[in-house]
Scaffold this active site. Structure first.
Site, PDB file in Angstrom:
ATOM      1  N   PRO A   1       7.720   1.932   4.652  1.00 12.93           N
ATOM      2  CA  PRO A   1       8.696   0.922   4.228  1.00 12.93           C
ATOM      3  C   PRO A   1       8.992   1.051   2.734  1.00 12.93           C
ATOM      4  O   PRO A   1       8.074   1.141   1.917  1.00 12.93           O
ATOM      5  CB  PRO A   1       7.978  -0.400   4.535  1.00 12.93           C
ATOM      6  CG  PRO A   1       6.998  -0.054   5.605  1.00 12.93           C
ATOM      7  CD  PRO A   1       6.538   1.345   5.296  1.00 12.93           C
ATOM      8  N   GLU A   2      10.269   1.113   2.394  1.00  8.96           N
ATOM      9  CA  GLU A   2      10.665   1.186   0.995  1.00  8.96           C
ATOM     10  C   GLU A   2      11.187  -0.175   0.556  1.00  8.96           C
ATOM     11  O   GLU A   2      11.140  -1.146   1.306  1.00  8.96           O
ATOM     12  CB  GLU A   2      11.686   2.300   0.809  1.00  8.96           C
ATOM     13  CG  GLU A   2      11.092   3.677   1.116  1.00  8.96           C
ATOM     14  CD  GLU A   2      11.968   4.825   0.634  1.00  8.96           C
ATOM     15  OE1 GLU A   2      12.870   4.589  -0.187  1.00  8.96           O
ATOM     16  OE2 GLU A   2      11.737   5.960   1.081  1.00  8.96           O
TER      17      GLU A   2
ATOM     18  N   HIS B   1      -3.501  -3.511  16.458  1.00 10.10           N
ATOM     19  CA  HIS B   1      -3.424  -3.259  15.015  1.00 10.10           C
ATOM     20  C   HIS B   1      -2.971  -4.482  14.218  1.00 10.10           C
ATOM     21  O   HIS B   1      -2.524  -4.345  13.076  1.00 10.10           O
ATOM     22  CB  HIS B   1      -2.498  -2.079  14.753  1.00 10.10           C
ATOM     23  CG  HIS B   1      -2.948  -0.806  15.401  1.00 10.10           C
ATOM     24  ND1 HIS B   1      -4.124  -0.174  15.067  1.00 10.10           N
ATOM     25  CD2 HIS B   1      -2.382  -0.062  16.390  1.00 10.10           C
ATOM     26  CE1 HIS B   1      -4.263   0.923  15.807  1.00 10.10           C
ATOM     27  NE2 HIS B   1      -3.224   1.005  16.618  1.00 10.10           N
TER      28      HIS B   1
ATOM     29  N   ARG C   1      -2.091   2.314  10.383  1.00 12.20           N
ATOM     30  CA  ARG C   1      -2.770   3.289   9.526  1.00 12.20           C
ATOM     31  C   ARG C   1      -3.654   2.627   8.464  1.00 12.20           C
ATOM     32  O   ARG C   1      -4.402   3.304   7.768  1.00 12.20           O
ATOM     33  CB  ARG C   1      -1.736   4.207   8.865  1.00 12.20           C
ATOM     34  CG  ARG C   1      -0.918   4.993   9.892  1.00 12.20           C
ATOM     35  CD  ARG C   1       0.112   5.890   9.249  1.00 12.20           C
ATOM     36  NE  ARG C   1      -0.506   7.000   8.540  1.00 12.20           N
ATOM     37  CZ  ARG C   1       0.177   7.943   7.890  1.00 12.20           C
ATOM     38  NH1 ARG C   1       1.506   7.895   7.885  1.00 12.20           N
ATOM     39  NH2 ARG C   1      -0.437   8.911   7.269  1.00 12.20           N
TER      40      ARG C   1
ATOM     41  N   LYS D   1      12.348  14.477 -21.378  1.00 15.51           N
ATOM     42  CA  LYS D   1      11.535  14.624 -20.169  1.00 15.51           C
ATOM     43  C   LYS D   1      11.960  15.868 -19.386  1.00 15.51           C
ATOM     44  O   LYS D   1      13.128  16.068 -19.101  1.00 15.51           O
ATOM     45  CB  LYS D   1      11.678  13.387 -19.273  1.00 15.51           C
ATOM     46  CG  LYS D   1      11.161  12.090 -19.915  1.00 15.51           C
ATOM     47  CD  LYS D   1       9.669  12.155 -20.137  1.00 15.51           C
ATOM     48  CE  LYS D   1       9.100  10.789 -20.510  1.00 15.51           C
ATOM     49  NZ  LYS D   1       9.668  10.240 -21.745  1.00 15.51           N
TER      50      LYS D   1
END
Length: 269
Positions: free
Chosen positions: A2-3, A90, A109, A150
């Site tokens: 999930p973002e 879960h 997980r 950078k």
């Protein structure tokens, strides 16, 4: 994983059910998550949830004495269910509310987290974070200044939470494509116009994903169980070997920072 859009959609999903509700019980069936669930988290019992917020990819459940910090990890999700709904294999954490609902955390997980922070301080997990991408603090001028000197690849640079939070792999791929910027270009090579374009595209891609309900990943469902729909409109992510939607050139892929990166060698320079 999930973002930010998925986490924001989760926040919006649980907010109307949790705000102003008393936590009648915290039930932890599996305390061994990414970090052990702290005993102090049980301080939330008897407290009223005053607000449901988000910082980066953390959800924050605020009370008068502190806040719970929730991270969905790689495969976690939150559901709002009736307390009579039996838990599945879960389902590791339940937050029982005074309205008869339960906020249920599922994580096959177990890379997510449930943490606690007493009032009066910030949790260490929230320290050293960059600005939120959808706020006025994230501008082209800011990104341009941060990138000076950078040599890091621009894709890796915008995925650094110390630079800006919540630009995960999917949305970095998409934003760089719409900006026509090659993902391997050193961040310090961006000029101000390119930085302005990239910031605008990051904001647009993330806002669109939130509006459409998050990306339909196999491990993600919204708080009401409905999948997101943004994956149907992804332009490059997961489409390596297919034609570019702009020029029909075959999309290529490369590993950057150990993450798969898809780009158009013709459109992105």
């Amino acid at each position: 994983m999930p973002e930010l859009p998925e986490v924001e959609v989760s926040r919006m999903g649980i907010k109307p059910h949790a705000t102003d509700q008393v936590v009648t019980k915290l039930e932890v069936r599996q305390p061994k998550l990414r970090w052990p669930v702290p005993d102090t988290l049980f301080d939330i019992e008897g407290q009223t949830i005053r607000a449901v917020k988000r910082r980066a990819k953390y959800l924050i459940l605020e009370t008068d004495i502190g806040y719970a910090l929730v991270h969905l990890g790689m495969s976690g999700s939150l559901r709002v269910l009736s307390q009579a709904t039996a838990p599945d294999k879960h389902d590791h954490v339940d937050l029982h509310l005074s309205n008869g609902k339960v906020i249920r955390y599922n994580d096959p997980r177990r890379f997510g987290a449930w943490l606690w922070q007493e009032k009066g301080g910030d949790h260490p997990a929230l320290e050293k974070l960059g600005p939120e991408p959808l706020t006025d603090a994230f501008t082209g001028e800011y990104l341009f200044e941060k990138a000076q000197g950078k040599r890091t690849a621009i894709k890796q640079f915008i995925m650094d939470n110390a630079v800006v939070v919540g630009v995960g792999n999917i949305y970095a791929n998409e934003s760089l494509f719409t900006s026509r910027i090659h993902p391997k270009r050193p961040a310090g090579q961006l000029n101000l116009d390119e930085a302005n374009t990239l910031v605008a595209d990051i904001k647009d891609v993330l806002a669109t994903a939130i509006k459409q309900g998050g990306t339909t990943l196999k491990d993600f469902t919204q708080a009401d169980g409905k999948p997101g729909y943004f994956a149907q409109e992804l332009l490059v992510y997961g489409r390596q070997g297919k034609p570019c939607p702009e020029c029909d050139t075959e999309l290529e892929s490369v590993k950057i920072g150990q993450r798969n990166t898809v780009f158009c060698p013709e459109c992105q320079k």
